[in-house]
Motif scaffolding. Structure first.
Motif, PDB file in Angstrom:
ATOM      1  N   ASP A  96      -3.603  -7.969  10.776  1.00 31.02           N
ATOM      2  CA  ASP A  96      -3.774  -7.267   9.585  1.00 31.02           C
ATOM      3  C   ASP A  96      -3.845  -7.915   8.218  1.00 31.02           C
ATOM      4  O   ASP A  96      -3.953  -6.944   7.280  1.00 31.02           O
ATOM      5  CB  ASP A  96      -2.922  -6.003   9.328  1.00 31.02           C
ATOM      6  CG  ASP A  96      -1.719  -5.887   9.404  1.00 31.02           C
ATOM      7  OD1 ASP A  96      -0.888  -7.250   9.286  1.00 31.02           O
ATOM      8  OD2 ASP A  96      -1.162  -5.178   9.194  1.00 31.02           O
ATOM      9  N   GLY A  97      -3.646  -9.128   8.292  1.00 34.86           N
ATOM     10  CA  GLY A  97      -3.158  -9.528   7.393  1.00 34.86           C
ATOM     11  C   GLY A  97      -2.126 -10.572   6.268  1.00 34.86           C
ATOM     12  O   GLY A  97      -1.980 -11.188   5.114  1.00 34.86           O
ATOM     13  N   ILE A  98      -1.783  -9.586   7.324  1.00 38.20           N
ATOM     14  CA  ILE A  98       0.053 -10.012   6.687  1.00 38.20           C
ATOM     15  C   ILE A  98       1.159 -10.301   8.069  1.00 38.20           C
ATOM     16  O   ILE A  98       1.686 -11.153   8.715  1.00 38.20           O
ATOM     17  CB  ILE A  98       0.933  -9.102   6.323  1.00 38.20           C
ATOM     18  CG1 ILE A  98       0.316  -8.471   5.042  1.00 38.20           C
ATOM     19  CG2 ILE A  98       2.639  -8.885   6.342  1.00 38.20           C
ATOM     20  CD1 ILE A  98       0.882  -6.946   4.651  1.00 38.20           C
ATOM     21  N   ASP A  99       0.559  -9.720   8.945  1.00 38.49           N
ATOM     22  CA  ASP A  99       1.467  -9.838  10.401  1.00 38.49           C
ATOM     23  C   ASP A  99       0.573 -10.331  11.672  1.00 38.49           C
ATOM     24  O   ASP A  99      -0.555  -9.292  11.818  1.00 38.49           O
ATOM     25  CB  ASP A  99       1.818  -7.814  11.340  1.00 38.49           C
ATOM     26  CG  ASP A  99       3.292  -7.904  10.705  1.00 38.49           C
ATOM     27  OD1 ASP A  99       4.072  -8.737  10.203  1.00 38.49           O
ATOM     28  OD2 ASP A  99       3.132  -6.756  10.106  1.00 38.49           O
ATOM     29  N   LEU A 249      13.925 -11.391   9.955  1.00 33.36           N
ATOM     30  CA  LEU A 249      13.463 -10.995  11.588  1.00 33.36           C
ATOM     31  C   LEU A 249      12.985  -9.736  11.349  1.00 33.36           C
ATOM     32  O   LEU A 249      12.984  -9.366  12.791  1.00 33.36           O
ATOM     33  CB  LEU A 249      15.156 -10.798  11.781  1.00 33.36           C
ATOM     34  CG  LEU A 249      16.316 -11.706  12.311  1.00 33.36           C
ATOM     35  CD1 LEU A 249      17.750 -11.240  12.156  1.00 33.36           C
ATOM     36  CD2 LEU A 249      15.449 -12.750  13.688  1.00 33.36           C
ATOM     37  N   GLY A 250      13.029  -9.650  10.309  1.00 35.86           N
ATOM     38  CA  GLY A 250      11.720  -7.470   9.806  1.00 35.86           C
ATOM     39  C   GLY A 250      10.374  -7.970   8.784  1.00 35.86           C
ATOM     40  O   GLY A 250       9.826  -7.833   9.961  1.00 35.86           O
ATOM     41  N   THR A 251      10.266  -9.048   8.014  1.00 37.02           N
ATOM     42  CA  THR A 251       9.086  -8.771   7.579  1.00 37.02           C
ATOM     43  C   THR A 251       8.757 -10.368   7.004  1.00 37.02           C
ATOM     44  O   THR A 251       7.475 -10.116   6.368  1.00 37.02           O
ATOM     45  CB  THR A 251       9.258  -7.817   6.304  1.00 37.02           C
ATOM     46  OG1 THR A 251       9.412  -7.806   4.950  1.00 37.02           O
ATOM     47  CG2 THR A 251       9.275  -6.376   6.641  1.00 37.02           C
ATOM     48  N   SER A 576       8.675  -0.682   9.541  1.00 34.79           N
ATOM     49  CA  SER A 576       7.481   0.313   9.402  1.00 34.79           C
ATOM     50  C   SER A 576       6.739   0.244   8.643  1.00 34.79           C
ATOM     51  O   SER A 576       5.802   0.153   8.903  1.00 34.79           O
ATOM     52  CB  SER A 576       8.296   1.531   8.876  1.00 34.79           C
ATOM     53  OG  SER A 576       9.004   2.563   8.258  1.00 34.79           O
ATOM     54  N   VAL A 577       6.106   1.025   7.453  1.00 33.51           N
ATOM     55  CA  VAL A 577       5.515   1.152   6.577  1.00 33.51           C
ATOM     56  C   VAL A 577       5.057  -0.853   5.773  1.00 33.51           C
ATOM     57  O   VAL A 577       3.678  -0.880   5.950  1.00 33.51           O
ATOM     58  CB  VAL A 577       5.478   2.243   5.317  1.00 33.51           C
ATOM     59  CG1 VAL A 577       3.943   1.866   4.144  1.00 33.51           C
ATOM     60  CG2 VAL A 577       6.466   3.473   6.108  1.00 33.51           C
ATOM     61  N   GLY A 578       5.736  -1.714   5.428  1.00 27.94           N
ATOM     62  CA  GLY A 578       5.656  -3.102   5.393  1.00 27.94           C
ATOM     63  C   GLY A 578       5.117  -2.716   3.469  1.00 27.94           C
ATOM     64  O   GLY A 578       5.196  -2.223   2.821  1.00 27.94           O
ATOM     65  N   SER A 579       3.651  -3.032   3.953  1.00 25.01           N
ATOM     66  CA  SER A 579       2.817  -2.915   2.090  1.00 25.01           C
ATOM     67  C   SER A 579       2.128  -2.424   2.142  1.00 25.01           C
ATOM     68  O   SER A 579       1.110  -1.356   1.271  1.00 25.01           O
ATOM     69  CB  SER A 579       1.789  -4.637   2.491  1.00 25.01           C
ATOM     70  OG  SER A 579       0.661  -4.360   3.446  1.00 25.01           O
ATOM     71  N   GLY A 648       4.988  -0.482  -0.388  1.00 27.52           N
ATOM     72  CA  GLY A 648       4.088   0.712   0.370  1.00 27.52           C
ATOM     73  C   GLY A 648       3.790   2.007   0.940  1.00 27.52           C
ATOM     74  O   GLY A 648       3.521   2.469   1.320  1.00 27.52           O
ATOM     75  N   TYR A 649       5.200   2.694  -0.289  1.00 27.71           N
ATOM     76  CA  TYR A 649       4.997   3.965  -0.376  1.00 27.71           C
ATOM     77  C   TYR A 649       4.134   4.482  -1.033  1.00 27.71           C
ATOM     78  O   TYR A 649       3.564   3.809  -2.189  1.00 27.71           O
ATOM     79  CB  TYR A 649       6.229   4.463  -0.304  1.00 27.71           C
ATOM     80  CG  TYR A 649       7.013   4.359   0.330  1.00 27.71           C
ATOM     81  CD1 TYR A 649       7.092   5.228   1.691  1.00 27.71           C
ATOM     82  CD2 TYR A 649       7.306   3.391   1.218  1.00 27.71           C
ATOM     83  CE1 TYR A 649       7.271   5.325   3.302  1.00 27.71           C
ATOM     84  CE2 TYR A 649       8.195   3.098   2.670  1.00 27.71           C
ATOM     85  CZ  TYR A 649       8.366   3.913   3.619  1.00 27.71           C
ATOM     86  OH  TYR A 649       9.003   3.722   4.625  1.00 27.71           O
ATOM     87  N   GLY A 650       3.752   6.094  -1.362  1.00 26.59           N
ATOM     88  CA  GLY A 650       2.895   6.342  -2.449  1.00 26.59           C
ATOM     89  C   GLY A 650       1.554   7.143  -2.693  1.00 26.59           C
ATOM     90  O   GLY A 650       0.788   6.249  -3.443  1.00 26.59           O
TER      91      GLY A 650
END
Length: 991
Positions: A96-99, A249-251, A576-579, A648-650
């Motif tokens: 998805d451009g990141i993962d 381990l996460g992002t 979860s939401v990432g970017s 990544g929120y808002g």
């Protein structure tokens, strides 16, 4: 002395009260949970009893009068290759451009319903993460762009092409500049298509823009090695790992790959007596930091100073003279000595986007001999190739009118570019603006043409994630809407009307067939499409010798870097939401954060000490500079002067419901030396009147403070393999039972979880939800402790709340052989199978919840609403007549019953998968093989922490795990005889 574990600060307060025998300590329910319930309901117990009669009557009326009629429509003409009731699997690629993840897509009756990891991939090796698992739900999102539009009005593809090509021809005649702005492209075929477009329009440019940037690392490697690249890291070869704010381990970069490597070196099974040692420096507690053997708290501005001191200590140990630098806030002499003793077997990584920090990290790894050992420079990771300064330059050119046309491909700078308003304003100077998104997003509001791209599960594509490591993506369903592959659009506008499938095949035939060893392209293509991956064996050209001179200027910067005694704001992305790309995904929004256990929002994490000084409490609203208001979380382990906020929120046009989930922190990010910085220094906090309620699961489903997790140190484990688990033998010797020992003649299914491997990444939680149709309940219901996840990952702190240790424990139904739930059900809805599975007959359950009350593990869930019908996922329309048009219902697994309102549900060991494999073995006239049945949680786990199998087979892996001296069961003193075992957590440190 018994270790004291606590889930939250409120638990710690309660335990202190209990110890002092205060009269208010009688109710075990946490202070936090009582607060949340009072705020969410505002009703007393008396009010509830008053309303109860009406509620029951209303439910009865609704059940009898308002249930929509749903009709099943059989195949009149059966589609080719679709066998009703039988799943097909297609190898594909998630990016998805990141993962990135190589995957298998499970398709039932023409519908993709589940993502699995591809075990043939040498990169991700069958692992996945939460976002990969949840991505299938995005296919059925009603907020996807459904057709091309011009100025907000629906048009045909032919009309769009005609208008766009007319403008491009005019721009070409006047030598106007057209820019393709994309996220990082790892697809070689897509790069070729983009190059075709650039060749057809001379003077045009392709710019890669990464929301989560690695510009600092790219620049540092260009200075030290003469080339901007990200090397390939191998954590499995590192006996000692030192991380600096790198949540690998996460992002960070490639977390699925790194988790697989990291866990491999942390397992103590099959006689292994060694494990890697992990030390982590960070300001806010991350998933990676919480798994470290030792964790040190530093502010983001102090990282350069700590790195400089570490390099100088290593130079001294190496007999080199070093220039003086200010003293470090952390004494690194011992760490330097340990690293020096592991030359060629260590790894130092940093998540900083500061080129100077990365230069010092490079010097440390060079001195330790890690290049060519744990770090490969002849194999490059192709992710995050964008340079921040290129994006900044583009915005400047747009402002000055130098850009005639802008094509936005898989980017959303109107939301995530730090100067989004400036970008939108500059966009008005561009004559032609085209967006090629999948989902509705903020940037599309400001363009002329929206030419929607396929969802990745509808599209052909390829990828080269690392040098020589290729993978393919293929459509698993016909396009649901009138979308078109973005690459096909670019090729058409370049004058090449070829379909993208043919284009990829031609590219692979011309560029990859020769090195494959296959004589026929058809054989080569079919084999690689079947496997999903291809290793070409190609390596990168040699890089220049290490340029040590570039490091000295970075050390000079460390001299003048003295962290002022002020507050700093650190930015991070969660698992979860990432970017923010998947902000409209309810599976991810309801996923509890691995550390804070908050879902549905972001927040400002502050340390207990700072909270006490500023008189801040959980859920108090604050402003950070002009940002906010945002609620506070008092987070154990947070650095004293560091505040952490997730990006990544808002989202304005996404999120459930729109625009109400969290605050957008991207505008706070500042650029320094051409790179976006991960923190903001010298911030101020202002308390704002009011509170904002957060949904947290950390105090839900408590097991009344009983000992649950067991841990020890490597030193103690080597001296005694049963270390940390001694109580098990004591319990066994005193255990008597009125019940006869159950015997299982055929299979006896069991599960084992290695706490040393489990990182708490949450992939299993989403995989379980996808496989078993676990409903999303929404923020309000989570606050009332009504979340439905069949797996929860308990998170326990130990020690000083300012700097605690942390341990996790996944808990699902324990499938007890002496199950307390079975004895109390008045209608025998919960029973025990002859294969050791605690079963639920949903159509028999009448919702008494006696079983829930009698379960000591608190793993049973009750459906308060019809979450998949009229009361479906948050954000859906509530009218039952309109629910049948909700695309997200298409993701439901037909092999699993969709539960109705008023029944109990829980983990079933994915019994549908067990039955499927048993049927396959029966049809092939053979016995089941060990490891053939893999539940969704085990299949998704990137750390291989979960083992499932037949306990009656003494040679099975599960039997060996149960025989391990580290194995124990939850609440063994109750003699429920669970079929789930845990291997004691071992840390490579001295406690």
């Amino acid at each position: 002395m018994k270790e004291q574990y606590y889930k939250s600060l409120d638990d710690l307060i309660y335990d202190a009260r209990l110890a002092s025998s205060e009269p208010d300590a009688g109710d075990r329910k946490s202070i936090l949970q009582m607060k949340q319930e009072a705020k969410s309901t505002g009703n007393s117990r008396r009010d509830f009893l008053k309303l109860f009669g009406f509620t029951v009557a209303s439910a009865a009326i609704a059940a009898s009068c308002e249930q929509p009629v749903q009709k099943a429509i059989p195949f009149l003409i059966q589609p080719e290759k679709i066998i009703p009731g039988e799943a097909s699997y297609f190898a594909s690629t998630y990016f998805d451009g990141i993962d990135y993840c190589s995957i298998l897509v499970k398709v039932r009756d023409g519908r993709p319903i589940k993502i699995e990891g591809n075990t043939l991939s040498p990169v991700t090796m069958g692992g996945t993460n939460a976002r990969t698992q949840a991505s299938v739900l995005g296919l059925y999102d009603n907020k996807r762009h459904k057709n091309p539009t011009y100025e907000g009005k629906k048009i045909s593809w032919e009309e769009a092409d005609e208008k766009i090509m007319l403008f491009l021809d005019e721009a070409k005649k006047r030598q106007g500049k057209v820019v393709i702005l994309s996220s990082t492209i790892i697809s070689p075929s897509t790069k070729a298509a983009i190059q075709e477009f650039l060749d057809a329009h001379p003077g045009s440019e392709h710019i890669q823009y990464d929301v989560l940037s690695a510009s600092g690392m790219l620049k540092a490697n260009e200075e030290t090695f003469g080339k901007a690249f990200i090397p390939a890291y191998d954590f499995s070869k590192a006996e000692m790992i030192v991380g600096f704010d790198a949540d690998f381990l996460g992002t960070w970069l490639s977390p699925v790959e790194y988790t697989k490597q990291y866990a491999k070196n942390r397992k103590l099974v099959d006689g292994e007596g060694r494990m890697s040692r992990h030390i982590h420096f960070e300001g806010g507690m991350s998933l990676t930091g919480s798994n470290a053997d030792e964790r040190y708290q530093i502010r983001p501005s102090q990282e350069k100073l700590v790195l400089a001191n570490l390099l100088q200590e290593l130079r001294k140990l190496n007999g080199q003279a070093g220039s003086s630098v200010p003293s470090s806030p952390v004494d690194v002499k011992k760490i330097a000595a340990e690293l020096f003793s592991k030359k060629g077997k260590s790894l130092v990584v940093s998540g900083s986007n500061d080129a100077d920090n990365q230069l010092i990290v490079n010097a440390i790894n060079e001195l330790l001999g890690n290049y060519g050992a744990t770090i490969q420079t002849d194999v490059h990771l192709k992710l995050r190739q964008g340079m921040d300064e290129d994006m900044d330059r583009l915005v400047g050119e747009m402002e000055s009118g130098q850009v005639d046309g802008l094509i936005l491909y898989d980017v959303n700078p109107a939301f995530d570019y730090p100067e989004a308003d400036r970008f939108v304003s500059a966009l008005q100077n561009v004559k032609l603006k085209i967006a090629m998104p999948i989902l509705g997003e903020e940037t599309s509001e400001h363009v002329h043409f929206v030419c929607p791209d396929h969802h990745y599960l509808e599209a052909w594509n390829d990828a080269e994630v690392k040098t020589g490591s290729y993978s393919l993506a293929q459509p698993t369903i016909r396009p649901i809407f009138k979308t078109r592959a973005a690459q096909e659009s670019l090729l058409k506008w370049a004058g090449n009307p070829v379909d993208y499938h043919t284009y990829i095949q031609k590219y692979w035939e011309d560029n990859l067939l020769a090195g494959s060893g296959e004589a026929s392209f058809d054989d080569f293509w079919n084999n690689k499409l079947h496997d999903g991956v291809f290793e070409s064996g190609r390596n990168e050209a040699e890089i220049q010798a290490f340029n040590a001179g570039a490091v000295e200027s970075a050390l000079g910067q460390a001299k003048s870097t003295s962290a002022a005694d002020s507050l700093e704001l650190a930015f991070y992305t969660n698992v979860s939401v990432g970017s923010g790309k998947q902000a409209n995904n309810p599976w991810l929004q309801e996923l509890p954060d691995p550390v804070t256990k908050v879902c549905w929002d972001n927040y400002a994490a502050v340390s207990p000490k700072l909270a006490a000084e500023l008189e801040l409490e959980d859920e108090q609203l604050i402003k950070i500079n002009d940002f906010g208001p945002i609620p506070v979380i008092v987070q154990p382990g947070q650095e004293y002067k560091t505040i952490s906020v997730a990006l990544g929120y808002g989202r304005r046009n996404m999120g459930i419901p729109d625009g109400t989930i969290g605050q957008n922190a991207f505008p706070l990010i500042q650029t320094q030396n051409g790179a976006k910085q991960n923190y903001l220094s010298q911030v101020t906090i202002e308390k704002v009147a009011g509170e904002y309620q957060l949904a947290r699961t950390q105090s839900h489903h408590s097991m009344e403070g009983r000992s649950l997790v067991r841990e020890t140190t490597l030193e103690q484990y080597l001296a005694n393999p049963a270390s940390g688990n001694e109580v098990r033998e004591t319990i066994k010797s005193h255990m008597k039972s009125l019940y006869a020992q159950r015997k299982f003649e055929g299979f006896h299914w069991g599960m084992a979880i290695d706490l040393n491997s489990c990182t708490g990444c949450n992939a299993c939680v989403v995989a379980c939800s996808a496989e078993n149709n676990v409903p999303v309940v929404g923020k309000e219901q989570v606050i009332k402790a009504r979340e439905m996840h069949w797996i929860r990952i308990d998170r326990y702190y130990k020690g000083d709340p300012e700097n605690p240790e942390l341990v996790r424990q996944p808990v699902m139904c324990q499938h007890c052989d002496n199950a307390p739930c079975e004895n109390v059900c008045p209608v025998a809805a919960t029973t025990h199978s002859n294969e050791g599975i605690n079963q639920m007959a949903y159509n028999r359950c009448i919702g008494t919840r006696y079983c829930n009350n009698n379960c000591p593990y608190k793993v049973r869930r009750f459906n308060f609403f019809d979450y998949t019908g009229a009361d479906a996922m948050p954000g859906n329309k509530k009218d039952p007549a309109e629910m049948t048009t909700d695309l997200r219902r298409l993701v439901l697994n037909p092999d699993v019953t969709v539960r109705a309102k008023g029944v109990i549900e829980k983990c079933s060991f994915c019994v549908q998968r067990i039955q499927e494999k048993k049927l396959v073995a029966k049809n092939e006239n053979r016995t089941l093989k060990d490891g053939e049945v893999v539940p969704a949680c085990a299949q998704s786990c990137p750390a291989d922490a979960i083992v499932f199998g037949d306990l009656n087979n003494e040679q099975s892996r599960i039997s060996k795990f149960f025989a391990d001296e580290r194995n124990y069961h939850l609440l063994e003193e109750l003699h429920t005889l669970p079929s789930v075992g845990y291997l004691t957590k071992v840390k490579n440190k001295t406690i």
